[in-house]
Design a protein around this motif. Structure first.
Motif, short mmCIF file in Angstrom:
data_model
loop_
_atom_site.label_atom_id
_atom_site.label_comp_id
_atom_site.label_asym_id
_atom_site.label_seq_id
_atom_site.Cartn_x
_atom_site.Cartn_y
_atom_site.Cartn_z
N THR A 21 4.18 -1.44 -0.81
CA THR A 21 4.59 -2.81 -1.11
C THR A 21 3.47 -3.48 -1.90
N GLU A 22 3.76 -4.63 -2.46
CA GLU A 22 2.74 -5.38 -3.20
C GLU A 22 1.54 -5.69 -2.30
N ASP A 23 1.81 -6.10 -1.06
CA ASP A 23 0.72 -6.44 -0.13
C ASP A 23 -0.11 -5.21 0.25
N GLU A 24 0.56 -4.09 0.50
CA GLU A 24 -0.17 -2.85 0.82
C GLU A 24 -1.03 -2.42 -0.36
N PHE A 25 -0.45 -2.49 -1.55
CA PHE A 25 -1.19 -2.11 -2.75
C PHE A 25 -2.42 -3.00 -2.91
#
Length: 112
Positions: A21-25
């Motif tokens: 996800t954007e947050d994980e990335f």
């Protein structure tokens, strides 16, 4: 979703791709424009428990390379002894000019 290719020292040399996800990335690649990280440095930065919470769902999202719409980041596993070969900025566009060909140099100069 963003695609992360895992480069490791496994004998099978599959270098699998996983979706984040954007947050994980952003947790793995926190610096502006960063698209390279060593897993050991990520774990050191976040702590083992937090790193595991971020990575566990990613490992459940493999994607075949042929289906990936680009590679957004590279996560190196067991490469700490080769850290000196990576750009200090951990950005692909900042490779040493001697490590890339002339076409890559021209491309990257406009992306820095």
């Amino acid at each position: 979703m963003k695609n992360i290719q895992i480069i490791d020292s496994a004998l099978n040399a599959t270098f699998s791709v996983f979706q984040a996800t954007e947050d994980e990335f952003a947790a793995i690649f926190p610096a502006d424009g960063q698209d390279i990280e060593l897993i050991e440095e990520f774990i050191e930065r976040c702590g083992e428990e937090q790193a595991d919470c971020i990575l566990r769902p990613i490992w459940k999202r493999p994607i075949p390379k042929r289906d990936a719409q680009g590679i957004h980041g590279t996560l190196y596993h067991e490469y700490a002894d080769r850290r000196q070969y990576l750009p200090a900025t951990k950005r692909e566009v900042d490779w040493n000019d001697q490590a890339i060909n002339s076409t890559q140099r021209q491309l990257f100069v406009g992306k820095r």
